[in-house]
Design an enzyme around this catalytic site. Structure first.
Site, short mmCIF file in Angstrom:
data_model
loop_
_atom_site.label_atom_id
_atom_site.label_comp_id
_atom_site.label_asym_id
_atom_site.label_seq_id
_atom_site.Cartn_x
_atom_site.Cartn_y
_atom_site.Cartn_z
N PRO A 742 0.82 -1.21 0.00
CA PRO A 742 0.00 0.00 0.00
C PRO A 742 0.85 1.26 0.00
O PRO A 742 1.99 1.26 0.48
CB PRO A 742 -0.79 -0.10 1.31
CG PRO A 742 0.05 -0.95 2.19
CD PRO A 742 0.82 -1.89 1.30
N GLY A 743 0.29 2.32 -0.55
CA GLY A 743 0.93 3.63 -0.51
C GLY A 743 0.03 4.59 0.25
O GLY A 743 0.27 4.94 1.40
N ARG A 744 -1.05 4.95 -0.41
CA ARG A 744 -1.98 5.94 0.11
C ARG A 744 -2.37 5.71 1.58
O ARG A 744 -2.35 6.63 2.39
CB ARG A 744 -3.24 5.90 -0.75
CG ARG A 744 -4.35 6.84 -0.32
CD ARG A 744 -5.65 6.53 -1.09
NE ARG A 744 -5.40 6.24 -2.48
CZ ARG A 744 -5.19 7.16 -3.42
NH1 ARG A 744 -5.24 8.42 -3.10
NH2 ARG A 744 -4.95 6.81 -4.66
N TYR A 784 -8.33 13.89 -10.79
CA TYR A 784 -9.25 12.79 -10.46
C TYR A 784 -10.60 13.27 -9.93
O TYR A 784 -11.33 12.45 -9.37
CB TYR A 784 -8.66 11.91 -9.36
CG TYR A 784 -7.28 11.37 -9.59
CD1 TYR A 784 -6.96 10.70 -10.76
CD2 TYR A 784 -6.30 11.48 -8.59
CE1 TYR A 784 -5.69 10.17 -10.93
CE2 TYR A 784 -5.04 10.95 -8.77
CZ TYR A 784 -4.72 10.30 -9.94
OH TYR A 784 -3.48 9.78 -10.11
N CYS A 811 -2.99 29.04 -14.46
CA CYS A 811 -3.83 29.43 -15.58
C CYS A 811 -4.43 28.21 -16.27
O CYS A 811 -4.06 27.85 -17.39
CB CYS A 811 -3.03 30.30 -16.54
SG CYS A 811 -2.54 31.83 -15.73
C1 LIG Z 1 0.96 2.90 -6.91
C2 LIG Z 1 1.21 1.51 -6.61
C3 LIG Z 1 0.89 0.95 -5.35
C4 LIG Z 1 0.25 1.75 -4.25
O1 LIG Z 1 -1.08 2.11 -4.52
P1 LIG Z 1 -1.94 2.86 -3.40
O2 LIG Z 1 -3.23 3.07 -4.02
O3 LIG Z 1 -1.26 4.12 -3.06
O4 LIG Z 1 -2.01 1.94 -2.23
C5 LIG Z 1 1.19 -0.35 -5.12
N1 LIG Z 1 1.78 -1.11 -6.10
C6 LIG Z 1 2.09 -0.62 -7.31
C7 LIG Z 1 2.69 -1.49 -8.30
C8 LIG Z 1 1.80 0.69 -7.61
O5 LIG Z 1 2.09 1.16 -8.82
#
Ligand SMILES: *Cc1c(COP(=O)(O)O)cnc(C)c1O
Length: 861
Positions: A742-744, A784, A811
């Site tokens: 995960p990232g977000r 988005y 702009c």
């Molecule tokens: C962007 C990405 C993530 C993370 O996605 P989130 O929505 O931020 O959790 C994980 N794996 C890959 C391969 C990604 O490109």
């Protein structure tokens, strides 16, 4: 007590609201409150006690008259006892009148005027005992006979029956009406719903929805400040909450939309009752007697109408009549011949669809008596001029909202949902307020929640418009998981001090990052955790997550370099490299660093055998479907550039074997903001299937995509449910290690963007607050349609009593952070504004577009 020229507020209470003593206490309290707060006089309009009108209707049918009358007398006696009233003293005359009606000569023939008088008794009884009770509780209440004020009108074409038992009333009165009505001495008055004066001087009744309509007539005639309909539901919803628990309370509608919603499904308000208030421009409100603190639904002539779908409804029992012409189409009078036959059988047509050879119409059972007999006779008559097919039972699903035509491009999800079913008829109303689909009842089952979610996802139902959309049903019922308390209000002083050093500026709260990391670390089914650093690659964030046991997932050589710059001692085995369409030297560099490389196509292996020979690789597969909060973040499916097509896995395995490449992991990341448990389960099953075929795989990587609750009433991701789901799938495929990336989820809520207000400007009624940074610092809203909470940090304690579009200095017309954002109306240039939940895909997507400097970054330990 009564001041000259005071206006009226009309309050209407239905059967369940007048059948219990505590409810009458509520009525007294609400009436007194309105009188005080609105400095108005109060007219209370009541229905009969619940169930009483049904009994009276049975009496009108001549069914067990004496016994029913005595039971009604008993019922009211008992209620008087509950109210501690002397029944004979209060209702003696009414009981006598009721008994006299039972013996009336007109009863034998069930004369219509007699029926009207019988039906009127319920409201006369309830209003009389209500007035007595309210007075006994010290309220200054008078009683008046509604028949002295509401006059029935006779319409052309109306039957004798409807002229007595389903009447409309005069909507205009002479100039002295208000004066005469207001001359009644008490500050508050109670009267009956449902009844009116026939032009012959005797009684008439209003029929279905009568009490609401009476209140509306009184409101219109008195030019009231407001008509309030008190019920046992919180108001009108964006869908029936029984079908769609996520339906939103509609807090504000204009008359036309409310009319359309009432007509196409919502049972809260009878559609007839809107006309009189609309005609007189009197605002209406629907409110919940049990929960008066809820905002309810306000209905008035909205000045700036917000376009979008406001509600979706379903009507069952619809009958479709499909008529195939036999060479008569466009011959003069064909439609007239058809409709003449519907008229003959007393059937009113709802929707119409036409083609070159076919006319299809729908009949709504709530407006028609559509018995088998009637349909057979209609068919026989129609057969004289065309071929007839009757299709039933059907359901009509209707989307209601202003400007539906201009929303068609946002309805692709809706079309897709219907596309799988059989739609018999689509009809778009000529007032541009509704779009209706008719399909078989069975096909419509389960569709409403899907459609409702589609409408929100596509932006066709603008639930972020706080002026129109209130809380969802589940929230009102206390069934919503609460959103975690944000960290930043407690850090306000520190944030303001940081902003003092210059804006725009991102600030990341590391304790929140740690908290999220530990939530995920607590999920035992997960064996490996990686953090997708493209969400936020600030050194302090990377260090924090590595300390918390996370590996790091990179998508470019630049990200890999960042990782090893910040963390030179990090074992490469804790780093993944998952690029998309990267040049060969990035793969070579990554392999030289010793990190785990994921490849997602055969062509790379074929073209650059030297780069990959002898290495271990992970394989990213496109499982053929994607998901996510927006089309642009859906990373699976035919249209997506990511992943090896599932059909080419064998080819990849062969090419790998030829190069002595071992495939040790399979990976799928289908999108961001994915919310369904079933999605993960299906994905894991599919990955496990490929892994078994490949034979050398140890790790199944299910990617990231965990959502966070951006919206005020978005629900937080149900981690427990997710963990349970993962435990289940782990148990089915125990041979593999489960990895997530995960990232977000880890960083979004930890970050805020601080900006300064530059200008506050009004143009054509729209008020805008300008900030010193825009889409160059945070592109998510522009890219988005993402929604972020926005606060005036300087004036956090002031009421957010203004509505502003919050815009940046770039702009581009899409440089808007939010529309109609609630901020203090005192917002001035120089104020510090905070944009919440900006820790993910904020700074990492920032640019210097327009040559505006990148934001600064700070962390709070
Ligand atoms: C962007 C990405 C993530 C993370 O996605 P989130 O929505 O931020 O959790 C994980 N794996 C890959 C391969 C990604 O490109």
């Amino acid at each position: 007590m009564v001041a000259e020229g005071q206006r009226w507020v009309v309050l209407k209470f239905g059967g369940t609201s007048v059948s219990r003593r505590n409810r009458w206490d509520t009525i007294g309290r609400l009436a007194a409150k309105r009188m005080a707060e609105d400095e108005a006089r109060v007219l209370v309009v009541v229905s009969a006690l619940s169930g009483v009108t049904n009994e009276l209707t049975a009496i009108c049918a001549g069914d067990g008259i004496p016994a029913r009358i005595e039971a009604l007398v008993e019922r009211h006696r008992a209620f008087c006892a509950e109210l501690e009233l002397d029944a004979d003293g209060v209702l003696g005359e009414r009981f006598a009148a009721l008994r006299a009606l039972g013996k009336d000569v007109r009863a034998g023939a069930l004369a219509l005027d007699w029926q009207a008088e019988v039906l009127a008794q319920g409201e006369l009884l309830s209003s009389t005992l209500g007035a007595a009770y309210l007075r006994s509780q010290g309220h200054d209440f008078g009683w008046c006979d509604a028949r002295d004020w509401l006059d029935a009108v006779s319409l052309p074409n109306a039957s004798e029956w409807s002229q007595r038992l389903s009447v409309n009333c005069q909507r205009e009165a002479d100039a002295a009406f208000v004066e005469r009505f207001s001359a009644q001495p008490t500050a508050m008055l109670i009267t009956q719903g449902f009844i009116a004066r026939h032009r012959d001087g005797r009684t008439a009744v209003l029929g279905r929805g009568g009490s609401d309509t009476s209140a509306a007539y009184f409101g219109g005639l008195l030019k009231a400040k407001r008509v309030e309909i008190w019920t046992d539901v919180p108001g009108m919803f964006s869908a029936n909450p029984r079908d769609v628990p996520d339906a939103r309370l509609l807090t504000r509608l204009d008359y036309a939309e409310a009319q359309e919603i009432a007509t196409t499904g919502a049972k809260v308000l009878h559609p007839r009752s809107l006309g009189p208030c609309r005609h007189a421009g009197v605002p209406m409100a629907i409110l919940d007697t049990e929960r008066p603190e809820l905002p309810g639904t306000r209905i008035d002539a909205l000045a700036d109408v917000i376009p979008g779908v406001k509600a979706i409804s379903r009507r069952n029992g619809i009958v479709l009549v499909s008529m195939e012409s036999v060479g008569m189409w466009q011959s003069v009078g064909f439609l007239s011949d058809i409709f003449e036959r519907f008229k003959r059988h007393g059937l009113s047509v709802d929707l119409i669809g036409t083609s070159e050879t076919n006319v299809t119409v729908s009949l709504d059972p709530s407006e028609n008596l559509v018995s088998t007999n009637v349909l057979e006779e209609l068919s026989a008559d129609l057969e004289e001029i065309c071929r007839v097919r009757i299709i039933l039972p059907c359901a009509a699903i209707t989307l209601v909202g202003r400007g539906i035509r201009s929303l068609l491009h946002k309805l692709s999800g809706v079309w897709a949902t219907f596309g799988k079913e059989r739609v018999h008829l689509i009809s778009q109303s000529s007032n541009d307020l509704n779009l209706t689909f008719v399909l078989d009842e069975a096909d419509a089952d389960g569709m409403l929640p899907l459609l409702h979610a589609d409408l929100i996802d596509s932006g066709a139902m603008p639930v972020h418009e706080a002026q129109v959309f209130g809380p969802r049903w589940r929230e009102i019922e206390g069934q919503l998981r609460p959103k975690p308390t944000p960290w930043w209000p407690a850090e306000r002083e520190r944030l303001l001090a940081l902003a003092g050093a210059g804006t725009p500026r991102y600030v990341y709260h590391l304790p929140t990052v740690r908290e999220r990391a530990r939530q995920l670390a607590g999920i035992t089914a997960v064996d490996r955790r990686y953090y997708a650093i493209k969400a936020n690659s600030h050194p302090a964030v990377l260090r924090t997550l590595v300390e918390e046991g996370f590996g790091l997932e990179c998508v470019s050589l630049g990200e890999l370099r960042r990782v090893f710059e910040v963390l030179p001692d990090l074992p490469p085995s804790r780093v993944l490299f998952t690029p998309s369409f990267a040049p060969s030297d990035e793969y070579a560099a990554a392999l030289a660093l010793g990190v785990t490389v994921t490849l997602d196509n055969v062509e790379a292996l074929q073209r650059w055998p030297g780069v990959f020979r002898g290495h271990n690789l992970w394989l990213r597969i496109d499982l053929g479907h994607g998901d996510g909060h927006h089309e642009k973040v859906t990373t699976g499916g035919k249209k997506s550039k990511f992943g090896l097509a599932a059909a080419r896995v064998d080819e990849f395995v062969d090419a790998a074997r030829a190069l002595d490449v071992r495939i040790t992991g399979v990976h799928a990341h289908l999108g961001s903001g994915v919310e369904t448990r079933a999605h993960w389960r299906q994905m894991y099953d599919e990955l496990a299937g490929f892994a078994r075929r490949i034979g050398t795989v140890q790790v199944l990587d299910i990617g990231g995509g965990l959502p966070i609750p951006y919206g005020q009433d978005d629900e937080p991701f149900d981690l427990d449910d997710w963990a349970e789901g993962l435990a289940e799938i782990k148990a089915v495929h125990p041979a593999f290690e489960l990895a997530i990336e995960p990232g977000r989820f880890l960083v979004a809520e930890a970050g805020v963007l601080l900006a300064s207000t530059t200008q506050v400007v009004e143009k054509d009624g729209v008020h805008r607050v300008g900030l010193d940074t825009g889409m160059n610092a945070l592109i998510r809203p522009a890219l988005y349609d993402a929604w972020h909470e926005i606060k005036n940090l300087q004036r956090l304690d002031e009421a957010a009593d203004g509505a502003f579009d919050v815009v940046g200095p770039i702009c581009e017309s899409s440089d808007v952070f939010g529309h109609r954002v609630r901020l203090p109306s005192t917002t001035t240039p120089g104020d510090c504004v905070l944009i919440a939940d900006a820790g993910a895909y904020g700074f990492t997507m920032a640019s210097t577009y327009n040559l505006r400097a990148l934001p600064a970054e700070d962390v709070i330990e």
